[in-house]
Design an enzyme around this catalytic site. Structure first.
Site, PDB file in Angstrom:
ATOM      1  N   SER A 114       0.828  -1.208   0.000  1.00 58.39           N
ATOM      2  CA  SER A 114       0.000   0.000   0.000  1.00 58.39           C
ATOM      3  C   SER A 114       0.859   1.253   0.000  1.00 58.39           C
ATOM      4  CB  SER A 114      -0.945  -0.019   1.199  1.00 58.39           C
ATOM      5  OG  SER A 114      -0.206   0.009   2.398  1.00 58.39           O
ATOM      6  N   MET A 115       0.320   2.304  -0.607  1.00 60.85           N
ATOM      7  CA  MET A 115       1.063   3.546  -0.777  1.00 60.85           C
ATOM      8  C   MET A 115       0.229   4.746  -0.350  1.00 60.85           C
ATOM      9  SD  MET A 115       2.794   2.654  -4.448  1.00 60.85           S
ATOM     10  CE  MET A 115       1.214   2.436  -5.223  1.00 60.85           C
ATOM     11  N   GLY A 116      -0.468   4.628   0.750  1.00 62.16           N
ATOM     12  CA  GLY A 116      -1.283   5.734   1.260  1.00 62.16           C
ATOM     13  C   GLY A 116      -2.242   6.256   0.200  1.00 62.16           C
ATOM     14  N   GLU A 130      -1.775   7.372  -2.570  1.00 62.27           N
ATOM     15  CA  GLU A 130      -1.442   7.030  -3.961  1.00 62.27           C
ATOM     16  C   GLU A 130      -1.957   5.663  -4.395  1.00 62.27           C
ATOM     17  OE1 GLU A 130       2.781   7.859  -4.860  1.00 62.27           O
ATOM     18  OE2 GLU A 130       2.587   9.252  -3.181  1.00 62.27           O
ATOM     19  N   GLY A 131      -2.537   4.915  -3.456  1.00 67.23           N
ATOM     20  CA  GLY A 131      -3.152   3.640  -3.839  1.00 67.23           C
ATOM     21  C   GLY A 131      -2.329   2.442  -3.433  1.00 67.23           C
ATOM     22  N   GLY A 165      -4.824   0.570   6.328  1.00 69.27           N
ATOM     23  CA  GLY A 165      -4.132  -0.650   5.904  1.00 69.27           C
ATOM     24  C   GLY A 165      -4.792  -1.901   6.487  1.00 69.27           C
ATOM     25  N   ASP A 166      -5.263  -1.786   7.716  1.00 67.63           N
ATOM     26  CA  ASP A 166      -5.931  -2.928   8.357  1.00 67.63           C
ATOM     27  C   ASP A 166      -7.250  -3.242   7.646  1.00 67.63           C
ATOM     28  OD1 ASP A 166      -3.856  -2.715  10.166  1.00 67.63           O
ATOM     29  OD2 ASP A 166      -5.023  -1.426  11.510  1.00 67.63           O
TER      30      ASP A 166
HETATM   31  N1  LIG Z   1      -5.545   9.817   2.177  1.00 66.19           N
HETATM   32  C1  LIG Z   1      -6.020   8.727   1.571  1.00 66.19           C
HETATM   33  N2  LIG Z   1      -6.886   8.836   0.545  1.00 66.19           N
HETATM   34  C2  LIG Z   1      -7.370   7.743  -0.086  1.00 66.19           C
HETATM   35  N3  LIG Z   1      -7.033   6.479   0.226  1.00 66.19           N
HETATM   36  C3  LIG Z   1      -6.166   6.305   1.248  1.00 66.19           C
HETATM   37  C4  LIG Z   1      -5.613   7.405   1.968  1.00 66.19           C
HETATM   38  N4  LIG Z   1      -4.790   6.918   2.911  1.00 66.19           N
HETATM   39  C5  LIG Z   1      -4.830   5.577   2.802  1.00 66.19           C
HETATM   40  N5  LIG Z   1      -5.646   5.190   1.794  1.00 66.19           N
HETATM   41  C6  LIG Z   1      -5.951   3.833   1.342  1.00 66.19           C
HETATM   42  O1  LIG Z   1      -5.585   2.926   2.354  1.00 66.19           O
HETATM   43  C7  LIG Z   1      -4.573   2.022   1.887  1.00 66.19           C
HETATM   44  C8  LIG Z   1      -3.621   1.713   3.021  1.00 66.19           C
HETATM   45  O2  LIG Z   1      -3.012   2.902   3.455  1.00 66.19           O
HETATM   46  P1  LIG Z   1      -1.504   2.993   3.942  1.00 66.19           P
HETATM   47  O3  LIG Z   1      -0.575   2.707   2.828  1.00 66.19           O
HETATM   48  O4  LIG Z   1      -1.368   4.302   4.634  1.00 66.19           O
HETATM   49  O5  LIG Z   1      -1.465   1.770   4.969  1.00 66.19           O
HETATM   50  P2  LIG Z   1      -0.671   1.544   6.311  1.00 66.19           P
HETATM   51  O6  LIG Z   1       0.495   2.478   6.384  1.00 66.19           O
HETATM   52  O7  LIG Z   1      -0.408   0.110   6.419  1.00 66.19           O
HETATM   53  O8  LIG Z   1      -1.776   1.955   7.408  1.00 66.19           O
HETATM   54  P3  LIG Z   1      -2.101   1.329   8.842  1.00 66.19           P
HETATM   55  O9  LIG Z   1      -1.021   0.352   9.166  1.00 66.19           O
HETATM   56  O10 LIG Z   1      -2.151   2.512   9.752  1.00 66.19           O
HETATM   57  O11 LIG Z   1      -3.437   0.695   8.758  1.00 66.19           O
HETATM   58  C9  LIG Z   1      -3.964   2.702   0.675  1.00 66.19           C
HETATM   59  O12 LIG Z   1      -3.443   1.749  -0.241  1.00 66.19           O
HETATM   60  C10 LIG Z   1      -5.140   3.468   0.117  1.00 66.19           C
HETATM   61  O13 LIG Z   1      -5.950   2.639  -0.721  1.00 66.19           O
HETATM   62 MG   LIG Z   2       0.050  -0.978   8.156  1.00 71.52          MG
END
Ligand SMILES: Nc1ncnc2c1ncn2[C@@H]1O[C@H](COP(=O)(O)OP(=O)(O)OP(=O)(O)O)[C@@H](O)[C@H]1O
Ligand SMILES: [Mg+2]
Length: 311
Positions: free
Chosen positions: A221-223, A225-226, A252-253
């Site tokens: 995952s990329m926040g 960015e998808g 992410g969860d």
């Molecule tokens: N600001 C945002 N806008 C749209 N989608 C988001 C946003 N932030 C996160 N997402 C969605 O959530 C997914 C997971 O986010 P992220 O990459 O931040 O996971 P993470 O760092 O493992 O988070 P966590 O461990 O806190 O649950 C992303 O791939 C995206 O689809």
């Molecule tokens: Mg995570």
């Protein structure tokens, strides 16, 4: 059945006050408590999608009791090992100027006997219909190979193991070839000890390397960015869905939860990827660690695009 494992859950308590005065008596108002922890977030997402889940892990003291109670109010089944140590309470205090002060307790400490009784309990669930989600950091008192041991036990019973962890525990657990992992971009780069700005194609190459090491499927995952999904023969890139982000904590969860749900329901890989992206965007658009509701997920799913990445 989707069994989530949270070794180090937290009772999240949020409260408000007008002005925070250190060294004085501060009276809190609007106190809200909620069960927190990464496996628990996965269970919440599965339940929001209509799947069957049980949340497990270690729970101790009044914080542990409150977590179990909070989950039962949300109709989420629990089966925690009760331990003598104390489950942490994390207090978040918001003042009038919307400044956030966080007071976090250390996590629970478990004994060897308590750790063994969790393994025994989980072994009782480990059959061919079981999907386990091991999520979050290890707790004090268990060895760094604890996730690795759990994965071995799950595989011996014929079950499926999802893993969302980082650092040494992640590295050790990969030896046991989990069936699904969900690193974010930084966790993936940390694992390969690379830094700087990585292009999509380079991240996709890291996913291919991980899979050739034996990991089943990967969602990187990329926040906003998808995400990149490596599961079938192709690597898929799904751009993030623009939403008004309220709290990306737990997004992410939610993605992990949707993957577990998709597998349990026998959805195709592409269908599951689309559902997972929509679920995570919905989570980002929903306040706190609450899962998005199903209708929002369905609405967002219409906006998902899946592109094949050439590497
Ligand atoms: N600001 C945002 N806008 C749209 N989608 C988001 C946003 N932030 C996160 N997402 C969605 O959530 C997914 C997971 O986010 P992220 O990459 O931040 O996971 P993470 O760092 O493992 O988070 P966590 O461990 O806190 O649950 C992303 O791939 C995206 O689809
Ligand atoms: Mg995570």
């Amino acid at each position: 059945m989707i069994i989530t494992v949270t070794l180090n859950p937290a009772l999240d308590k949020t409260a408000e006050l007008d002005i925070l005065r250190p060294g004085e008596l501060n009276r809190l108002k609007n106190i809200v408590v909620d069960a927190g922890g990464k496996g628990i977030n996965v269970s919440k997402m599965v339940a929001a999608l209509g799947g069957r889940t049980v949340a497990t892990g270690f729970a101790g003291g009044s914080g542990g009791e409150e977590i179990i109670r909070a989950l039962s109010i949300e109709d989420i089944a629990t089966d925690f090992v009760k331990v003598d140590g104390l489950t942490r309470t994390n207090l978040k205090v918001l003042d009038q100027a919307t400044r956030l002060t966080e007071l976090n307790e250390p996590g629970v400490m478990v004994t060897e006997r308590e750790a063994e009784s969790l393994i025994k309990k989980l072994a009782g669930y480990a059959n061919a219909d079981a999907i386990f989600a091991l999520s979050g950091s290890l707790c004090q008192g268990v060895e760094i190979e604890f996730y690795a041991r759990l994965i071995r036990m799950i595989h011996n019973g014929g079950g499926i193991a999802f893993l969302d962890a980082d650092g040494e525990a992640f590295r050790a657990a990969l030896e046991e070839k989990p069936d699904f992992i969900k690193p974010n971009r930084y966790e993936l780069m940390d694992y390969y000890q690379v830094s700087g700005n990585m292009e999509l194609k380079e991240l996709a190459e890291l996913c291919v390397r991980l899979r050739s090491g034996g990991v089943g499927k990967i969602a990187a995952s990329m926040g906003a960015e998808g995400a990149l999904f490596a599961g079938g023969d192709e690597i898929i890139y799904a751009p993030g869905i623009p939403v008004r982000a309220h709290s990306a904590v737990g997004a992410g969860d939610s993605m992990t939860g949707a993957f577990a749900y998709g597998l349990e329901r026998n959805l195709s890989w592409r269908e599951t990827c689309a559902l997972a992206l929509a679920s995570s965007a919905g989570a980002a658009a929903t306040a706190g660690t609450k899962p998005p509701d199903r209708r929002l997920v369905e609405e967002l799913r219409e906006k998902v695009q899946l592109h094949s990445v050439k590497i």
